[in-house]
Design an enzyme around this catalytic site. Structure first.
Site, PDB file in Angstrom:
ATOM      1  N   ASP A  91       0.844  -1.198   0.000  1.00 29.88           N
ATOM      2  CA  ASP A  91       0.000   0.000   0.000  1.00 29.88           C
ATOM      3  C   ASP A  91       0.875   1.242   0.000  1.00 29.88           C
ATOM      4  OD1 ASP A  91       0.798  -0.616   2.703  1.00 29.88           O
ATOM      5  OD2 ASP A  91      -0.615   0.924   3.384  1.00 29.88           O
ATOM      6  N   GLU A 154       0.241  -0.750   5.792  1.00 28.48           N
ATOM      7  CA  GLU A 154       1.301  -0.151   6.589  1.00 28.48           C
ATOM      8  C   GLU A 154       1.108   1.349   6.751  1.00 28.48           C
ATOM      9  OE1 GLU A 154       5.086   1.667   7.734  1.00 28.48           O
ATOM     10  OE2 GLU A 154       3.968   2.044   5.890  1.00 28.48           O
TER      11      GLU A 154
END
Length: 447
Positions: A91, A154
């Protein structure tokens, strides 16, 4: 495989590695609430496919109770070989137009400086590219046992810590290799040995029951926005150092970052100076810092001649390695509750208390990583800290206390501009990191 052979093979692989990285950059995999889910699912599936092709035939999307799933895989090495956990995340941060991008953040772009631009080019799709390149260098058969974990959240409210706590057996290893960092300057190797923690809260200041006309009542009735501004100003002293009683500070004992190299990546406007005291390394890696990262109040476009009854801010404070995050947050909350002007009412809500992390020292894995970096880059690797935070590291350490940690990657601090506009990565740095990571596994297998 000799180092020269690894370097030659990796160089031949680089066109394909960069092509895959460009494809991944083009997927806007933002996991923040309110962003489309389809790109995240597409990113997870494409990443899964690439790592299966690279040799992780059992790679799968792990089941998690909420959020986007991490990718997990295991690849057995020769009997008795060391076990290495590879980490990266798929991500990325949002890339709003307001950041001032000079190219489309979702269109990978090579510029005259040779760097590859786009959101996630460095943080952390370059980490994915590094792992893929390393696996291809070994034709999908590395000399050690590998466990792979690729996180999907994250950059937002991570679900991976819960996953590790629920499945600690999946993370038993000799060495964690976290490819979500970088050198201070591309081509100059470092190992990151300390990260600051991150505590945060929201503070709401109230002065009135309802808005008032600023002309009729201004000068006597207290404005909540002005009260908030005065409260926030008490968090730092005139030099810019944190002025919160009870918050821990220190000095950095490792390699130093020069002010000149730091300024290369800081676009100060004319007349603006750096803040804080001590060396740049002290300020970044061994002292706390504090920022108001968001404010809720009336917008300029929606403003009128009104004294505001309420205003709020979100405060983020980076804390130094070796500290208790709850105690540091306690000190911040106590300061906010006791320093509001004019008797203003203050409400503080805790948001996060993420620990700092000190890399365990003295192990053979870290020693092998230092040797691998020196061979791949052609110069000796030094030890530095990071002002950023990765709370997951403490969770991994608690799940497998005996394991060592190597923190590195292609995200150079000098020019990568992670989380900002015009994020970029140096393809040559990815190549060097692939070589270093392959050499590390070779050295671990030999030992």
């Amino acid at each position: 495989m000799p180092a020269a052979d690894i370097q030659q093979k990796v160089r031949a692989l680089m066109p394909g590695v960069i092509a895959d990285l460009e494809e991944l950059i083009s997927i806007p995999s933002v996991a923040f609430p309110g962003y489309p889910e389809e790109p995240m699912h597409r990113m997870a599936e494409r990443t899964l496919e690439l790592f299966r092709e690279a040799g992780f035939t059992d790679a799968h999307l792990a089941e998690v109770p909420h959020g986007y799933p991490p990718i997990y895989a295991e690849l057995p090495g020769p009997p008795g070989s060391p076990v290495v956990v590879l980490y990266a995340h798929y991500d990325v941060q949002p890339a709003p137009e307001s950041q001032g991008w000079t190219t489309d953040p979702w269109t990978p772009t090579r510029k005259e400086d040779g760097r590859l631009y786009g959101r996630g080019a460095a943080d952390d799709k370059s980490g994915l590219a590094t792992h893929l390149g390393m696996m291809r260098a070994f034709d999908g058969k590395p000399p050690v046992t590998i466990r792979l974990i690729l996180e999907g959240m994250e950059e937002t409210e991570s679900n991976l810590e819960e996953f590790v706590e629920a499945h600690p057996d999946l993370f038993q290893c000799d060495l964690f290799v976290v490819c979500d960092m970088g050198n201070l300057v591309a081509g100059e190797p470092v190992l990151t040995t300390a990260l600051r923690g991150d505590v945060s809260c929201t503070v709401t200041v109230r002065t009135l029951d309802h808005p008032l006309h600023s002309g009729v009542f201004g000068g006597a009735a207290p404005d909540a926005m002005m009260a908030l501004a005065r409260l926030l100003s008490t968090l730092v002293d005139d030099a810019g150092d944190v002025a919160v009683a009870g918050v821990t500070t220190g000095t950095w004992e490792g390699a130093e970052q020069s002010e000149e190299s730091f300024l290369e990546g800081v676009p100060l406007l004319d007349g603006v100076s750096l803040i804080g005291t001590g060396t740049v390394s002290d300020r970044l890696w061994a002292k706390p810092s504090i920022n108001a990262i968001g404010i809720d109040t009336t917008s300029i476009a929606g403003s009128s001649n009104v004294i505001l009854p309420q205003a709020s801010a979100k405060i983020s404070m980076r804390i130094v390695p070796g500290t208790d995050p709850e105690a540091e947050l306690d000190a911040l909350v106590a300061h906010l509750e006791s320093h509001a002007p004019w008797g203003a009412q203050v409400e503080v809500k805790r948001v996060k208390a993420a620990p700092a992390f000190l890399v365990p020292s003295g192990g053979s894995g870290v020693s092998a990583a230092r040797e691998a970096m020196s061979e791949a880059f052609g110069s000796e690797a030094s030890e530095v800290g990071s002002g950023g935070s990765i709370p997951l590291l403490q969770t991994l350490h608690e799940a497998c206390p005996a394991a060592e940690f190597v923190l590195w990657g292609p995200e150079d601090m000098d020019k990568a501009r992670i989380h900002a506009s015009d994020e970029s990565v140096d393809p040559d740095e990815i190549e060097r990191m692939i070589v270093a990571q392959a050499l590390l596994l070779e050295k671990l297998a030999e030992r």
